[in-house]
Write a protein that holds these residues in place. Structure first.
Motif, PDB file in Angstrom:
ATOM      1  N   GLY A  16       0.835  -1.190   0.000  1.00 23.44           N
ATOM      2  CA  GLY A  16       0.000   0.000   0.000  1.00 23.44           C
ATOM      3  C   GLY A  16       0.871   1.240   0.000  1.00 23.44           C
ATOM      4  N   GLN A  17       0.250   2.387   0.074  1.00 25.86           N
ATOM      5  CA  GLN A  17       0.985   3.648   0.038  1.00 25.86           C
ATOM      6  C   GLN A  17       1.946   3.789   1.217  1.00 25.86           C
ATOM      7  N   ASN A  18       1.620   3.163   2.347  1.00 24.37           N
ATOM      8  CA  ASN A  18       2.489   3.275   3.517  1.00 24.37           C
ATOM      9  C   ASN A  18       3.463   2.111   3.637  1.00 24.37           C
ATOM     10  N   LEU A  19       3.552   1.286   2.586  1.00 22.45           N
ATOM     11  CA  LEU A  19       4.499   0.170   2.479  1.00 22.45           C
ATOM     12  C   LEU A  19       4.131  -1.030   3.346  1.00 22.45           C
ATOM     13  N   LEU A  20       3.021  -0.976   4.060  1.00 21.30           N
ATOM     14  CA  LEU A  20       2.636  -2.129   4.860  1.00 21.30           C
ATOM     15  C   LEU A  20       2.173  -3.264   3.959  1.00 21.30           C
ATOM     16  N   HIS A  21       2.232  -4.491   4.476  1.00 15.77           N
ATOM     17  CA  HIS A  21       1.921  -5.659   3.663  1.00 15.77           C
ATOM     18  C   HIS A  21       0.440  -5.891   3.498  1.00 15.77           C
ATOM     19  N   HIS A  22      -0.360  -5.550   4.476  1.00 21.85           N
ATOM     20  CA  HIS A  22      -1.801  -5.806   4.370  1.00 21.85           C
ATOM     21  C   HIS A  22      -2.599  -4.645   4.947  1.00 21.85           C
ATOM     22  N   PRO A  23      -2.615  -3.486   4.263  1.00 22.13           N
ATOM     23  CA  PRO A  23      -3.447  -2.370   4.723  1.00 22.13           C
ATOM     24  C   PRO A  23      -4.917  -2.740   4.699  1.00 22.13           C
ATOM     25  N   ARG A  24      -5.726  -1.878   5.285  1.00 20.63           N
ATOM     26  CA  ARG A  24      -7.132  -2.212   5.490  1.00 20.63           C
ATOM     27  C   ARG A  24      -8.082  -1.469   4.560  1.00 20.63           C
ATOM     28  N   ILE A  25      -7.567  -0.935   3.461  1.00 24.46           N
ATOM     29  CA  ILE A  25      -8.442  -0.222   2.531  1.00 24.46           C
ATOM     30  C   ILE A  25      -8.423  -0.937   1.192  1.00 24.46           C
ATOM     31  N   GLU A  47      -4.650  -0.521  -2.146  1.00 22.32           N
ATOM     32  CA  GLU A  47      -4.149  -0.589  -0.789  1.00 22.32           C
ATOM     33  C   GLU A  47      -4.279  -1.982  -0.181  1.00 22.32           C
ATOM     34  N   SER A  48      -4.317  -3.024  -1.010  1.00 23.67           N
ATOM     35  CA  SER A  48      -4.378  -4.372  -0.478  1.00 23.67           C
ATOM     36  C   SER A  48      -3.620  -5.289  -1.422  1.00 23.67           C
ATOM     37  N   THR A  49      -3.266  -6.487  -0.924  1.00 24.74           N
ATOM     38  CA  THR A  49      -2.639  -7.462  -1.808  1.00 24.74           C
ATOM     39  C   THR A  49      -3.639  -7.826  -2.903  1.00 24.74           C
ATOM     40  N   HIS A  50      -3.233  -7.692  -4.144  1.00 27.22           N
ATOM     41  CA  HIS A  50      -4.199  -7.864  -5.229  1.00 27.22           C
ATOM     42  C   HIS A  50      -3.494  -8.158  -6.546  1.00 27.22           C
ATOM     43  N   LEU A  51      -4.286  -8.629  -7.506  1.00 26.01           N
ATOM     44  CA  LEU A  51      -3.832  -8.835  -8.878  1.00 26.01           C
ATOM     45  C   LEU A  51      -4.537  -7.853  -9.790  1.00 26.01           C
ATOM     46  N   GLN A  57      15.623   9.096  10.754  1.00 25.45           N
ATOM     47  CA  GLN A  57      14.212   9.065  10.372  1.00 25.45           C
ATOM     48  C   GLN A  57      14.083   9.255   8.860  1.00 25.45           C
ATOM     49  N   VAL A  58      13.264   8.444   8.226  1.00 25.24           N
ATOM     50  CA  VAL A  58      13.030   8.539   6.790  1.00 25.24           C
ATOM     51  C   VAL A  58      11.603   9.021   6.558  1.00 25.24           C
ATOM     52  N   SER A  59      11.461  10.051   5.724  1.00 24.16           N
ATOM     53  CA  SER A  59      10.138  10.601   5.399  1.00 24.16           C
ATOM     54  C   SER A  59       9.832  10.344   3.935  1.00 24.16           C
ATOM     55  N   PHE A  60       8.590   9.964   3.664  1.00 28.05           N
ATOM     56  CA  PHE A  60       8.185   9.740   2.273  1.00 28.05           C
ATOM     57  C   PHE A  60       6.731  10.146   2.086  1.00 28.05           C
ATOM     58  N   GLN A  61       6.388  10.458   0.849  1.00 27.47           N
ATOM     59  CA  GLN A  61       5.036  10.886   0.507  1.00 27.47           C
ATOM     60  C   GLN A  61       4.117   9.674   0.376  1.00 27.47           C
ATOM     61  N   TRP A  62       2.855   9.878   0.720  1.00 29.05           N
ATOM     62  CA  TRP A  62       1.866   8.828   0.539  1.00 29.05           C
ATOM     63  C   TRP A  62       0.494   9.451   0.368  1.00 29.05           C
ATOM     64  N   LYS A  63      -0.417   8.692  -0.240  1.00 28.29           N
ATOM     65  CA  LYS A  63      -1.786   9.149  -0.442  1.00 28.29           C
ATOM     66  C   LYS A  63      -2.678   8.586   0.650  1.00 28.29           C
ATOM     67  N   ASP A  64      -3.415   9.457   1.304  1.00 26.28           N
ATOM     68  CA  ASP A  64      -4.356   9.038   2.336  1.00 26.28           C
ATOM     69  C   ASP A  64      -5.713   8.789   1.685  1.00 26.28           C
ATOM     70  N   TYR A  65      -6.018   7.524   1.405  1.00 25.23           N
ATOM     71  CA  TYR A  65      -7.267   7.196   0.721  1.00 25.23           C
ATOM     72  C   TYR A  65      -8.486   7.378   1.617  1.00 25.23           C
ATOM     73  N   ARG A  66      -8.264   7.507   2.922  1.00 26.59           N
ATOM     74  CA  ARG A  66      -9.399   7.785   3.804  1.00 26.59           C
ATOM     75  C   ARG A  66      -9.836   9.245   3.695  1.00 26.59           C
ATOM     76  N   ASN A  67      -8.975  10.066   3.094  1.00 24.28           N
ATOM     77  CA  ASN A  67      -9.242  11.498   3.030  1.00 24.28           C
ATOM     78  C   ASN A  67      -9.087  12.014   1.605  1.00 24.28           C
ATOM     79  N   GLU A  68      -9.843  11.386   0.692  1.00 24.28           N
ATOM     80  CA  GLU A  68      -9.899  11.816  -0.707  1.00 24.28           C
ATOM     81  C   GLU A  68      -8.517  11.876  -1.348  1.00 24.28           C
ATOM     82  N   SER A  69      -7.699  10.866  -1.082  1.00 28.22           N
ATOM     83  CA  SER A  69      -6.374  10.724  -1.692  1.00 28.22           C
ATOM     84  C   SER A  69      -5.467  11.927  -1.438  1.00 28.22           C
TER      85      SER A  69
END
Length: 405
Positions: free
Chosen positions: A151-160, A165-169, A286-298
């Motif tokens: 997902g945008q935050n690099l986690l393996h199984h986000p909840r959106i 934002e999920s494992t998918h094909l 600390q490492v900072s990176f950009q990401w899209k918040d899909y809970r808040n209209e990307s």
């Protein structure tokens, strides 16, 4: 003033040694880290270029060509895209996404090869079966599928789900297929491929059945919080809610035609967990990176995590050795692609030459998807850089050459 360029390789070089010392990593993750760290450095060798106008010289070092490296995928993407041009058909193209619930993604975290192979097989069987059903399309289709696990935050199984934002094909499918007797092309209805609810029901059943068979064969490992699932009753109870889960298949708006599909291929097929342009800073550990918040209209946001956590999130998306994350099925399967594509073109009326963009569009698209610098002289901007010498690669136990880039 534009911010300084920061790359994943820089983060690995700054913090990789400490991370390896603090964590026991599998061999494949160690290889990925090493490849990215030495990518386009003197350690891999390269060549010396000289301008044919102003005599400016520069060292150009070789790339690691690792499929997880953000810097190397541009050229690989361009090569893959070039080979896909000849496979385009003059029809509408559809985009179908098959998702994996978060509960399954947690199992996949420790069983990547087994679960991802099940995902590919269940997806292919679902599309080929429903498309071949006379009640729906009644034709043999062809398509390719691309695995995304982050997902945008690099986690393996986000909840959106359903928004990248999920494992998918990602499946890209021409709008139609060959009739059973291979005598005609059967087109889809304009703007409509196959019923999503029907696809979801069959995919869910096939996937869970295959996962259950893998469990019975002892092919799945359970660790940490999932260790209780080693008990068959606990495993079945864990999967029970998923048997009625809704919307595991998502149909995105169709591309409309081969050129739009081609542009999409260039953007999505060779993505890695995070691209270099999303990195903002690497300061004070600390490492900072950009990401899209899909809970808040990307909305575009900046996430800051410890360097160790950034490396961990990046490495959890390392694929098993030899695992193919882009696969072709149906009449696009490599075993009979050439013959069946020729038959499809014969049955369709549009000439294949009308599928490709104009030369100017091709050049522009190539520049956009490869992000590859031109061979013009960086000093005078007129001359061409010509190779004049070879720089040997470092071979242990010799002393590594200095990096003069």
């Amino acid at each position: 003033m534009p911010r300084p360029t920061l790359e994943v390789a820089d983060v690995f070089r700054h913090h990789g040694a400490a991370y390896r010392e603090a964590h026991e990593l599998p061999l494949e993750q160690l290889r990925v880290m090493r490849a990215i760290e030495v990518c386009r450095t003197a350690a891999l060798g390269g060549h010396v270029e000289k301008c044919d106008r102003c005599d400016t010289t520069r060292n150009a070092y070789n790339s690691c060509r690792n499929r997880h490296c953000p810097k190397c995928q541009g050229a690989e993407r361009a090569k893959w895209l070039e080979s896909r041009k000849a496979e385009l058909l003059p029809v509408e193209y559809f985009h179908v996404v098959f998702t994996v619930p978060a509960q399954i993604a947690e199992i996949a975290f420790f069983n990547k090869e087994v679960v991802y192979n099940i995902l590919f097989r269940a997806t292919a069987q679902t599309l080929l079966t429903i498309a071949g059903d006379p009640q729906h399309l009644g034709a043999g289709i062809g398509f390719f599928a691309v695995l995304h696990t982050w997902g945008q935050n690099l986690l393996h199984h986000p909840r959106i789900p359903f928004r990248g934002e999920s494992t998918h094909l990602h499946c890209v499918v021409p709008g139609g297929g060959l009739s059973a007797d291979h005598e005609r092309w059967v087109p889809c209805r304009p703007g409509y491929f196959l019923p999503v609810q029907v696809l979801s029901g069959l995919f869910r059943r096939l996937f869970l059945e295959a996962l259950g068979e893998a469990f019975e064969k002892g092919s799945l490992g359970f660790f940490g919080d999932l260790e209780p699932l080693r008990d068959p009753s606990a495993f079945n109870a864990y999967l029970a809610p998923l048997r009625t889960a809704d919307r595991v298949v998502y149909a995105k708006p169709p591309f409309g035609g081969p050129q739009q599909a081609l542009a999409y291929l260039g953007r999505c097929t060779h993505r890695v967990a995070i691209s270099n342009h999303r990195l903002v800073s690497d300061e004070d550990g600390q490492v900072s990176f950009q990401w899209k918040d899909y809970r808040n209209e990307s909305e575009q946001k900046v996430l800051t995590v410890p360097a160790d956590e950034f490396i961990r999130r990046f490495l959890i998306h390392t694929l098993p050795p030899g695992f193919q994350r882009i696969r072709h099925f149906g009449f696009l399967a490599s075993c009979h692609r050439k013959v069946k594509l020729a038959l499809c073109r014969t049955l369709l009326t549009n000439p294949v030459t009308s599928l490709l963009p104009e030369p100017d569009q091709c050049r522009q698209m190539l520049e956009e998807i490869t992000e590859k610098p031109t061979r013009l002289c960086p000093h005078c901007g007129i001359g061409t850089m010509v190779r004049i010498a070879i720089l040997p690669a470092y071979r242990w136990p010799a002393t590594p050459p200095p990096d003069t880039s």
